[in-house]
Design a protein around this motif. Structure first.
Motif, PDB file in Angstrom:
ATOM      1  N   UNK A 202       0.817  -1.218   0.000  1.00  0.00           N
ATOM      2  CA  UNK A 202       0.000   0.000   0.000  1.00  0.00           C
ATOM      3  C   UNK A 202       0.850   1.267   0.000  1.00  0.00           C
ATOM      4  N   UNK A 203       2.178   1.123   0.029  1.00  0.00           N
ATOM      5  CA  UNK A 203       3.080   2.272   0.054  1.00  0.00           C
ATOM      6  C   UNK A 203       3.785   2.430  -1.285  1.00  0.00           C
ATOM      7  N   UNK A 204       4.311   3.634  -1.526  1.00  0.00           N
ATOM      8  CA  UNK A 204       5.071   3.870  -2.750  1.00  0.00           C
ATOM      9  C   UNK A 204       6.268   2.933  -2.828  1.00  0.00           C
ATOM     10  N   UNK A 205       7.007   2.773  -1.716  1.00  0.00           N
ATOM     11  CA  UNK A 205       8.183   1.914  -1.764  1.00  0.00           C
ATOM     12  C   UNK A 205       7.791   0.458  -2.019  1.00  0.00           C
ATOM     13  N   UNK A 206       6.689   0.023  -1.415  1.00  0.00           N
ATOM     14  CA  UNK A 206       6.237  -1.338  -1.651  1.00  0.00           C
ATOM     15  C   UNK A 206       5.955  -1.597  -3.118  1.00  0.00           C
ATOM     16  N   UNK A 207       5.211  -0.686  -3.744  1.00  0.00           N
ATOM     17  CA  UNK A 207       4.902  -0.817  -5.171  1.00  0.00           C
ATOM     18  C   UNK A 207       6.176  -0.724  -6.008  1.00  0.00           C
ATOM     19  N   UNK A 208       7.014   0.279  -5.717  1.00  0.00           N
ATOM     20  CA  UNK A 208       8.227   0.513  -6.503  1.00  0.00           C
ATOM     21  C   UNK A 208       9.195  -0.660  -6.415  1.00  0.00           C
ATOM     22  N   UNK A 209       9.421  -1.163  -5.197  1.00  0.00           N
ATOM     23  CA  UNK A 209      10.420  -2.221  -5.016  1.00  0.00           C
ATOM     24  C   UNK A 209       9.990  -3.515  -5.694  1.00  0.00           C
ATOM     25  N   UNK A 210       8.712  -3.888  -5.567  1.00  0.00           N
ATOM     26  CA  UNK A 210       8.262  -5.112  -6.223  1.00  0.00           C
ATOM     27  C   UNK A 210       8.361  -4.997  -7.735  1.00  0.00           C
ATOM     28  N   UNK A 211       7.955  -3.851  -8.268  1.00  0.00           N
ATOM     29  CA  UNK A 211       8.012  -3.656  -9.715  1.00  0.00           C
ATOM     30  C   UNK A 211       9.448  -3.565 -10.216  1.00  0.00           C
ATOM     31  N   UNK A 212      10.343  -3.018  -9.391  1.00  0.00           N
ATOM     32  CA  UNK A 212      11.751  -2.930  -9.787  1.00  0.00           C
ATOM     33  C   UNK A 212      12.346  -4.317  -9.978  1.00  0.00           C
ATOM     34  N   UNK A 213      12.031  -5.243  -9.062  1.00  0.00           N
ATOM     35  CA  UNK A 213      12.568  -6.598  -9.179  1.00  0.00           C
ATOM     36  C   UNK A 213      12.043  -7.285 -10.446  1.00  0.00           C
ATOM     37  N   UNK A 214      10.744  -7.087 -10.733  1.00  0.00           N
ATOM     38  CA  UNK A 214      10.180  -7.687 -11.934  1.00  0.00           C
ATOM     39  C   UNK A 214      10.804  -7.093 -13.190  1.00  0.00           C
ATOM     40  N   UNK A 215      10.934  -5.778 -13.226  1.00  0.00           N
ATOM     41  CA  UNK A 215      11.423  -5.089 -14.423  1.00  0.00           C
ATOM     42  C   UNK A 215      12.854  -5.495 -14.764  1.00  0.00           C
ATOM     43  N   UNK A 216      13.707  -5.634 -13.755  1.00  0.00           N
ATOM     44  CA  UNK A 216      15.103  -5.976 -14.029  1.00  0.00           C
ATOM     45  C   UNK A 216      15.247  -7.443 -14.451  1.00  0.00           C
ATOM     46  N   UNK A 217      14.171  -8.224 -14.244  1.00  0.00           N
ATOM     47  CA  UNK A 217      14.224  -9.636 -14.591  1.00  0.00           C
ATOM     48  C   UNK A 217      14.671 -10.528 -13.460  1.00  0.00           C
ATOM     49  N   UNK A 218      14.811  -9.965 -12.261  1.00  0.00           N
ATOM     50  CA  UNK A 218      15.163 -10.756 -11.082  1.00  0.00           C
ATOM     51  C   UNK A 218      13.948 -11.556 -10.613  1.00  0.00           C
ATOM     52  N   UNK A 219      14.166 -12.458  -9.671  1.00  0.00           N
ATOM     53  CA  UNK A 219      13.058 -13.199  -9.069  1.00  0.00           C
ATOM     54  C   UNK A 219      12.614 -12.467  -7.807  1.00  0.00           C
ATOM     55  N   UNK A 220      11.358 -12.080  -7.778  1.00  0.00           N
ATOM     56  CA  UNK A 220      10.776 -11.403  -6.616  1.00  0.00           C
ATOM     57  C   UNK A 220      10.244 -12.450  -5.650  1.00  0.00           C
ATOM     58  N   UNK A 221      10.736 -12.423  -4.415  1.00  0.00           N
ATOM     59  CA  UNK A 221      10.251 -13.312  -3.361  1.00  0.00           C
ATOM     60  C   UNK A 221       9.545 -12.437  -2.331  1.00  0.00           C
ATOM     61  N   UNK A 222       8.344 -12.814  -1.949  1.00  0.00           N
ATOM     62  CA  UNK A 222       7.605 -12.002  -0.988  1.00  0.00           C
ATOM     63  C   UNK A 222       6.680 -12.889  -0.161  1.00  0.00           C
ATOM     64  N   UNK A 223       5.983 -12.291   0.784  1.00  0.00           N
ATOM     65  CA  UNK A 223       5.110 -13.046   1.689  1.00  0.00           C
ATOM     66  C   UNK A 223       3.791 -12.316   1.862  1.00  0.00           C
TER      67      UNK A 223
END
Length: 481
Positions: A202-223
């Protein structure tokens, strides 16, 4: 270009892009989920409409976010820490055209509150509800039309307001590209990385960080849930090499992992902490991680990512470095910034917007001292704000909440250091026939848990200075025990 086209559409469909505590998802599965929601929502014409999300399942939250944006709606991810009073305040203020809500989460009936709100408004609304955030039922409410957003797309996050009024922070899509660039530099992101991200979506950093991992092609791990044992097992299985979260969450993870499976934290190459004050020698708390890089990432709800401080275990003070993409200056010691990550405005609050934006400069509220042109240290806050577990709590808002309770004759709220959360909320209360149990009972059903005081101290009178409560004296009393 929509966020979907910029971030998700170009990924290899076979690439494992998202790992949760329960399941792994390929980029193709996320792309298909976006298409599913796009088809489901297309008949309702979302252009210019505000769409609120109360969706705890990240594997559904992200596709919904992309689909709404692709259909030119304005997404507003709402905090799942909201309870009835706060949630109704946000809904009244945002007045969304569409709401996606889980039926129940952490023992709170979100969809019941949302549906009752919509039925009592006599205004148009679409309410989607679900038990599992996968299969949705829709209820259509008829009534007067709601105004549309003049700017298509974008998103609105919410933070606490100093008067109890919700504070909506409006962003354009472009800030996510800016956030991606800052995190790419700060965390040295590579497509080969597997990054555990545990921040509020629900925060800007939450949205930005998850999308950053996807965009760079890394694997996003979350809970989706705060389950330390499952989080550690998932990090091990996914072979996480980097993490970003709040200091308090990382301390908890480290403490569990050091007993459960210390290789999980030993394998981390970089730890990026956000949202809380940390001591300069923060790295010294984690003896199993001598070779790991520790980074304090600086920014705010309105400015996005700004600066970084790399830590070592013997550091005496944190020195933050501002990248060349950020313009900065000080006015009476307060940090002013210009960057590509700034918010557009406070939702429906031009007066407050004008207070913090001056000729394109955003007033951070932090008092800083520059060592050179781009290096500074933080020396204090201009406003009375408590940073508890990565969430900003404005003391005047907590005071206003407690003052509404019968039997509370006076209240003063201060922050004090806390080993886990960075800071905690301490309320000094003048009471008449009311106990701390009564106060907690009142707050629990009406307000977000992070606003409820961690400590309540009952006193007969407040120390005063120039006719006002002397909070410095109250803090000194705390330090003396």
């Amino acid at each position: 270009m929509s966020l979907y086209e910029n971030i998700l559409a170009g990924l290899d469909r076979k690439k494992e892009s998202l790992v949760t505590l329960e399941k792994c998802f390929t980029a193709g599965e996320l792309q298909d989920a976006v298409f599913k929601y796009e088809m489901m929502l297309s008949p309702f014409n979302l252009e210019g409409k505000r769409v609120a999300l109360l969706v705890p399942t990240i594997s559904e939250f992200l596709p919904l976010f992309f689909a709404v944006n692709k259909l030119k709606g304005t997404v507003s991810p709402l905090s799942l820490q909201l309870r009835k009073g706060d949630l109704l305040n946000v809904l009244d203020f945002l007045d969304p055209h569409v709401v996606f809500s889980v039926n129940d989460h952490s023992g709170f009936a979100f969809s019941e509150v949302v549906t009752n709100w919509a039925s009592g408004m006599n205004r148009e609304a679409l309410i989607f509800t679900s038990d599992d955030c996968t299969n949705w039922e829709v209820e259509i409410f008829h009534g007067s039309c709601k105004p549309l957003q003049s700017q298509l797309g974008g998103f609105i996050t919410f933070t606490s307001g100093s008067t109890g009024t919700p504070k909506g922070v409006v962003f354009k899509d472009e800030v996510l590209q800016y956030g991606y660039d800052r995190l790419l530099d700060a965390m040295k992101l590579e497509p080969s990385d597997t990054v555990f991200v545990y921040t509020a979506p629900s925060t800007l950093y939450g949205v930005s960080s998850m999308n950053a991992m996807l965009k760079v092609g890394a694997t996003l791990v979350t809970a989706d849930d705060f389950d330390l044992v499952k989080m550690i097992h998932t990090m091990k299985k996914a072979k996480c090499n980097k993490i970003t979260t709040t200091p308090s969450i990382f301390k908890s993870l480290y403490n569990f992992a050091s007993r459960l499976d210390e290789e999980v934290v030993k394998n981390l190459e970089l730890v990026c902490v956000i949202g809380e004050k940390v001591p300069a020698n923060f790295k010294s708390y984690f003896p199993l991680m001598e070779s790991c890089t520790f980074l304090s990432h600086y920014g705010s709800s309105e400015s996005g990512s700004l600066a970084n401080a790399y830590m070592n275990k013997d550091a005496e003070e944190l020195l933050f470095t501002m990248p060349k993409e950020v313009d900065c200056k000080t006015v009476d010691g307060e940090l002013f910034v210009k960057s590509g990550g700034l918010f557009t405005e406070y939702y429906q609050n031009p007066i407050l917007t004008a207070e913090v934006l001056e000729d394109g400069w955003f007033k951070m509220g932090d008092l800083v001292e520059f060592i050179d042109q781009h290096t500074f240290k933080i020396v204090g806050r201009k406003k009375d704000v408590i940073k508890k577990g990565g969430v900003q709590v404005i003391t005047s808002e907590v005071e206003q909440i407690l003052s509404q309770i019968d039997g509370v004759k006076g209240v003063a709220v201060v922050g004090s250091p806390h080993e886990v959360f960075g800071e905690q909320i301490v309320a000094f209360i003048i009471a008449d026939g009311i106990t701390s149990k009564d106060i907690r009972s009142y707050c629990a059903g009406n307000f977000s848990s992070y606003k409820i005081p961690d400590k309540m101290i009952f006193i007969d009178e407040f120390p005063l200075i120039n006719g006002k409560v002397d909070k410095m004296k109250l803090k000194s009393q705390l330090s003396r025990g």
